[in-house]
Design an enzyme around this catalytic site. Structure first.
Site, PDB file in Angstrom:
ATOM      1  N   ASP A   1     -10.842  -3.745   7.506  1.00 25.55           N
ATOM      2  CA  ASP A   1      -9.767  -2.765   7.586  1.00 25.55           C
ATOM      3  C   ASP A   1     -10.011  -1.737   6.478  1.00 25.55           C
ATOM      4  O   ASP A   1      -9.671  -1.968   5.310  1.00 25.55           O
ATOM      5  CB  ASP A   1      -8.409  -3.445   7.419  1.00 25.55           C
ATOM      6  CG  ASP A   1      -7.273  -2.441   7.449  1.00 25.55           C
ATOM      7  OD1 ASP A   1      -6.101  -2.873   7.412  1.00 25.55           O
ATOM      8  OD2 ASP A   1      -7.547  -1.218   7.510  1.00 25.55           O
TER       9      ASP A   1
ATOM     10  N   LYS B   1      -5.733   7.500   7.388  1.00 26.81           N
ATOM     11  CA  LYS B   1      -5.553   8.299   6.165  1.00 26.81           C
ATOM     12  C   LYS B   1      -6.546   9.466   6.062  1.00 26.81           C
ATOM     13  O   LYS B   1      -6.347  10.536   6.636  1.00 26.81           O
ATOM     14  CB  LYS B   1      -5.640   7.390   4.944  1.00 26.81           C
ATOM     15  CG  LYS B   1      -4.522   6.317   4.901  1.00 26.81           C
ATOM     16  CD  LYS B   1      -4.651   5.412   3.708  1.00 26.81           C
ATOM     17  CE  LYS B   1      -3.710   4.230   3.798  1.00 26.81           C
ATOM     18  NZ  LYS B   1      -2.343   4.552   3.332  1.00 26.81           N
TER      19      LYS B   1
ATOM     20  N   TYR C   1      -2.657  -5.831   3.550  1.00 25.67           N
ATOM     21  CA  TYR C   1      -1.692  -5.200   4.450  1.00 25.67           C
ATOM     22  C   TYR C   1      -2.468  -4.477   5.536  1.00 25.67           C
ATOM     23  O   TYR C   1      -3.401  -3.717   5.226  1.00 25.67           O
ATOM     24  CB  TYR C   1      -0.826  -4.219   3.667  1.00 25.67           C
ATOM     25  CG  TYR C   1       0.172  -3.437   4.486  1.00 25.67           C
ATOM     26  CD1 TYR C   1       0.010  -2.065   4.690  1.00 25.67           C
ATOM     27  CD2 TYR C   1       1.285  -4.057   5.047  1.00 25.67           C
ATOM     28  CE1 TYR C   1       0.936  -1.343   5.433  1.00 25.67           C
ATOM     29  CE2 TYR C   1       2.217  -3.341   5.782  1.00 25.67           C
ATOM     30  CZ  TYR C   1       2.032  -1.979   5.977  1.00 25.67           C
ATOM     31  OH  TYR C   1       2.941  -1.270   6.716  1.00 25.67           O
TER      32      TYR C   1
HETATM   33  C1  LIG Z   1      -5.553  -1.203   4.508  1.00 30.22           C
HETATM   34  C2  LIG Z   1      -4.431  -0.631   5.328  1.00 30.22           C
HETATM   35  N1  LIG Z   1      -4.356  -0.965   6.638  1.00 30.22           N
HETATM   36  C3  LIG Z   1      -3.375  -0.468   7.444  1.00 30.22           C
HETATM   37  C4  LIG Z   1      -2.427   0.379   6.927  1.00 30.22           C
HETATM   38  C5  LIG Z   1      -1.343   0.921   7.842  1.00 30.22           C
HETATM   39  O1  LIG Z   1      -1.557   2.278   8.064  1.00 30.22           O
HETATM   40  P1  LIG Z   1      -0.326   3.217   8.483  1.00 30.22           P
HETATM   41  O2  LIG Z   1       0.596   3.238   7.291  1.00 30.22           O
HETATM   42  O3  LIG Z   1      -0.976   4.557   8.758  1.00 30.22           O
HETATM   43  O4  LIG Z   1       0.315   2.600   9.701  1.00 30.22           O
HETATM   44  C6  LIG Z   1      -2.476   0.759   5.565  1.00 30.22           C
HETATM   45  C7  LIG Z   1      -1.511   1.697   4.934  1.00 30.22           C
HETATM   46  O5  LIG Z   1      -0.366   1.762   5.136  1.00 30.22           O
HETATM   47  C8  LIG Z   1      -3.486   0.239   4.760  1.00 30.22           C
HETATM   48  O6  LIG Z   1      -3.581   0.551   3.446  1.00 30.22           O
HETATM   49  N1  LIG Z   2       0.237   0.710   0.907  1.00 34.29           N
HETATM   50  C1  LIG Z   2       0.716   1.574   1.938  1.00 34.29           C
HETATM   51  C2  LIG Z   2      -0.473   2.305   2.479  1.00 34.29           C
HETATM   52  O1  LIG Z   2      -1.470   2.469   1.785  1.00 34.29           O
HETATM   53  C3  LIG Z   2       1.765   2.497   1.411  1.00 34.29           C
HETATM   54  C4  LIG Z   2       2.160   3.544   2.410  1.00 34.29           C
HETATM   55  C5  LIG Z   2       3.402   3.128   3.159  1.00 34.29           C
HETATM   56  O2  LIG Z   2       3.370   2.042   3.766  1.00 34.29           O
HETATM   57  O3  LIG Z   2       4.380   3.899   3.103  1.00 34.29           O
END
Ligand SMILES: Cc1ncc(COP(=O)(O)O)c(C=O)c1O
Ligand SMILES: N[C@H](C=O)CCC(=O)O
Length: 480
Positions: free
Chosen positions: A281, A309, A186
């Protein structure tokens, strides 16, 4: 089942022979000696339900991010009132050991006094400038000094923004459109990435997402994690079309799936062979699996990196960075456009700087690594002792485990962790995980509400917390 009363009232103590084995969940909150709770009481969630029911009329699915809705684990979500250290507290007065940690940012513990102080200090000078500020340089210097691939960095406001920006950069720098990603990974919710994505998309069992034009995802090619042949096949079919690969170096959004010993190095070699760019990522793994990120842990340096994060310490942040010659494509240095009103926000910079400073203190990563390993080994042993097949693993403050289908019990395969998201989907017993998640809530432990998410420890988690969690899991497995 246990009932957890308010912080100032009585709290859990298991009825029966084990009563004195379970330290009270909220021992730090209440000096009262644990007393035996009435048997068969259940988690009190009245206010949570009231607030969530109201939210269902106000917010799509009652939440501002899908995975929070508990759809794959059943029941209604716990509505938090506050967080502190290793714990979260709901609006009904229950307290839980928290292994989600706001999905990663709370790596030094929720509401850390020093992080709070840094934020409050910055607030007195303003919450947003919309102009350059000194803290952006300071955080950039820390990121550049600690992340091997990063020579220059751009801050944004989320991991999604970081990933969509880095994709545009890969395309601008190579003049190519193609992107290779991996099933179960993701990279935020930008259109190009919503193809066999992990996290909430996988959790909800969505095929991908409506509203994403086929023309957009026509350039997105999906391979299988840990399967270099699946990557080579795409390159061979599109030898001059691929701008780059984006990969979670340790998958955390398809459940916890580590790379095989040769996988990341193989991706590096394929990108070099086909003149494509490699992006790690590290929004989730960054500063969590290792002080210098996954790229140092596994000894493979990508061309570009995304972060989020942890570097915002709980405030909205993301970043993309890498080789200087690539980053100089980004406007206004170059012509690849990307912008953001709140990019480099001083509050987020302050919180991120303090968080990374605390992580730089002696013993921080040794603690994260040790307690995560202890947690996973304890939970897996407890599950197997109760006759449940499961596997798990961890790196630094990131961990996960898969509850496997019962037919694997006693077979050799039981000990082998899924190597890809596709394998995880076929082997995991998501219905059993849902039951386990609910039972752990009743035991006072808050796990990610999806089998296809990783878990997170923090500097605030103690050995006693880990031991309590293992005991809670043993109880839950017996009742599963
Ligand atoms: C590996 C990774 N990339 C991108 C994202 C997207 O980050 P955000 O939720 O801050 O948009 C997340 C988490 O949601 C993630 O775990
Ligand atoms: N897996 C996602 C980020 O680490 C969970 C957070 C979200 O999308 O609300």
């Amino acid at each position: 089942m246990l009932s957890f009363k308010s912080d100032t009232s009585i709290f859990s103590g298991r009825k029966g022979p084990c009563a004195n084995l379970f330290p009270p969940v909220s021992r730090k909150l209440n000096n009262a000696k644990p007393i035996l709770m009435k048997a068969a009481s259940k988690l009190v969630t009245t206010k949570s339900e009231e607030i969530f029911n109201e939210a269902l009329e106000l917010l799509p699915g009652g939440v501002n991010s899908p995975v929070r809705a508990f759809r794959s684990v059943g029941g209604k979500p716990i509505v938090f009132s506050k967080v502190k250290g290793a714990r979260c507290y709901d609006v009904d007065g229950n307290s839980f050991l928290d292994y989600v940690g706001s999905w990663g940012p709370a790596i030094v513990g929720h509401a850390h006094d020093e992080v709070n102080a840094a934020i409050i200090d910055q607030v007195s000078r303003g919450t947003s400038f919309g102009a350059p500020g000194p803290l952006e340089n300071e955080l950039a210097k820390v990121v550049i000094s600690r992340v091997p691939a990063v020579e220059m960095v751009r801050f944004v406001s989320s991991g999604t923004e970081a990933c969509l920006s880095v994709l545009r950069l890969m395309r601008a720098a190579t003049g190519r459109d193609g992107l290779i990603k991996f099933a179960g990974c993701y990279h935020g919710h930008a259109d190009s990435f919503l193809v066999k994505a992990g996290s909430g998309v996988a959790t909800l069992g969505l095929p991908d997402s409506p509203g994403v034009p086929a023309s957009t995802t026509a350039s997105t090619f999906t391979a299988t994690f840990n399967d270099l042949d699946s990557v080579e096949k795409i390159f061979a079919a599109h030898p001059t079309e691929i701008a780059g690969i984006i990969v979670e170096p340790v998958v955390g959004n398809g459940g916890f799936i580590p790379p095989s010993p040769t996988f990341l190095r193989g991706l590096r070699a394929l990108c070099d062979k086909y003149k494509a760019l490699l992006c790690f990522d590290e929004v989730m793994t960054g500063f969590r699996v290792h002080k210098n990120c996954a790229q140092k842990l596994f000894g493979v340096t990508p061309d570009l990196v995304t972060l989020g994060k942890v570097i915002g310490g709980g405030l909205p942040v993301g970043a993309y960075g890498g080789r200087k010659d690539l980053m100089l494509h980004v406007a206004p240095a170059g012509t690849m456009y990307q912008a953001g009103t709140l990019s480099g926000n001083p509050l987020a910079m302050a919180a991120g700087l303090k968080t990374l400073e605390i992580l730089d203190r002696p013993g921080a990563y040794e603690h994260l690594d040790r307690i995560s390993k202890k947690l996973v080994e304890g939970v897996v042993a407890a599950g197997r002792a109760a006759g449940h097949p499961l596997v798990g693993g961890s790196f630094g403050g990131m961990f996960g485990f898969f509850l496997l289908k019962q037919e694997e019990l006693g077979k050799e395969v039981e000990k082998k962790a899924p190597q890809s998201f596709e394998e995880a989907q076929s082997r995991a017993d998501t219905a059993k995980f849902a039951r386990f998640h609910r039972l752990m809530l009743e035991e006072g432990v808050y796990l990610a509400p999806s089998q296809f998410e990783a878990g997170f420890t923090s500097l605030a988690h103690t050995d006693e917390d880990i031991e309590f969690t293992i005991s809670a899991a043993a109880n839950a497995f017996k009742r599963l």
